[in-house]
Design an enzyme around this catalytic site. Sequence first.
Site, PDB file in Angstrom:
ATOM      1  N   GLY A 152     -11.974  -3.313  -1.687  1.00  0.00           N
ATOM      2  CA  GLY A 152     -12.042  -4.693  -2.131  1.00  0.00           C
ATOM      3  C   GLY A 152     -10.655  -5.247  -2.393  1.00  0.00           C
ATOM      4  N   CYS A 153     -10.560  -6.571  -2.475  1.00  0.00           N
ATOM      5  CA  CYS A 153      -9.255  -7.209  -2.658  1.00  0.00           C
ATOM      6  C   CYS A 153      -8.682  -6.927  -4.043  1.00  0.00           C
ATOM      7  CB  CYS A 153      -9.352  -8.704  -2.389  1.00  0.00           C
ATOM      8  SG  CYS A 153     -10.693  -9.544  -3.278  1.00  0.00           S
ATOM      9  N   TYR A 154      -9.481  -7.139  -5.093  1.00  0.00           N
ATOM     10  CA  TYR A 154      -8.994  -6.848  -6.434  1.00  0.00           C
ATOM     11  C   TYR A 154      -8.592  -5.373  -6.608  1.00  0.00           C
ATOM     12  CZ  TYR A 154     -10.516 -11.387  -8.437  1.00  0.00           C
ATOM     13  OH  TYR A 154     -10.671 -12.717  -8.759  1.00  0.00           O
ATOM     14  N   THR A 156      -7.491  -3.281  -4.426  1.00  0.00           N
ATOM     15  CA  THR A 156      -6.244  -2.987  -3.715  1.00  0.00           C
ATOM     16  C   THR A 156      -5.041  -3.341  -4.569  1.00  0.00           C
ATOM     17  OG1 THR A 156      -7.240  -3.260  -1.525  1.00  0.00           O
ATOM     18  CG2 THR A 156      -4.857  -3.548  -1.678  1.00  0.00           C
ATOM     19  N   GLY A 157      -5.005  -4.562  -5.100  1.00  0.00           N
ATOM     20  CA  GLY A 157      -3.875  -4.975  -5.925  1.00  0.00           C
ATOM     21  C   GLY A 157      -3.739  -4.149  -7.185  1.00  0.00           C
TER      22      GLY A 157
END
Length: 349
Positions: A152-154, A156-157
């Site tokens: 997911g995007c969150y 990853t960061g």
Amino acid sequence: MSTRQTKVAVIGATGYTGLELLRLLLRHPEVEVTALTSQKYAGIPIDQVFPSLMKNLPLRCEELNVDQISKKADFIFTAVPHKTAMEIVPLFHWQGKRVVDLSADFRFKDAGLYEKWYQKHTAKDLIVESVYGLPELHREEIRNAKIVGNPGCYPTGALLGLIPLIGKELIHLSEIVIDSKSGVSGAGRDVVLESLFCEVNEGVKAYKVFTHRHTPEIEQELSWLARREVCVTFVPHLIPMDRGILTTIYLKLIKKLNLNEVIETFQEAYQNEPFIRIHPKGRLPNTKEVRGSNHCDIGIAVNEADGRLVVVTAIDNLVKGASGEAVQNMNIMLGYPETLGLEAVPLVP
């Protein structure tokens, strides 16, 4: 490495991540996009759906037919919602195709955990075979994987800001607070009231505190890395911009370290990572500086007086947070140079 181009299909090509996949794949010298699916736009040329693709991709969207798509493509990206993915991915797997899935359906190793946060999983046998697709953590497993669950995007960061610290056992694991702010494209392309311009513009809001489905994904990977259960406080925010995620992580150091020592820890951990950029002392990331790229920028601040540590990461949620990472995973799986097709410099301003 094969001497012929790899034929690629994008299942669910008309969402934001599908479009971003096409943009990246069209620049990739070793692949050819040979099939696109869209239930909503079946029969319509893709450049009528997305005029930005005019003169670049003369393909029509088609309804999903696994047998027909399998004849046209060697490698499959599934950019469809969770639940739909678990119905589709096994069919391509049984056809002998390698798959990168951009939904949540193959990110979890524990089917029970997935079912607690999502719904019943109908392809539990393949969860065991799938690999969590964060290259900076699972590169070797990805290399031989048949199914990769793209992160997911969150997560990853967040994970990229924590991996070096947990790997070196430098922080208190009981005091991890992750504050993330995302552009609206992270909510997808469907018409949803909360994503309309008048609802989002001129405002910032937190949402799904303690209930966001990316929380268990973050905790799964941190627990695997720490070899013990790790729980985090994760608070996502929606901000009025198109794309990008800025994640600020609040931590407590176990032992006294100065800023230079923490920066060196990150530089050492990521020295061979092509898409991780560590900011020097005194600089913190800005989402504008990674826009359109597969980079993750990381900045650090330390309060030496009491051992408080802040790590800030910036990614483009549609690239490193989704489609760019998917292409990076494809490159690893197929033995291509990892940066192939992903060398774009960020779009600034």
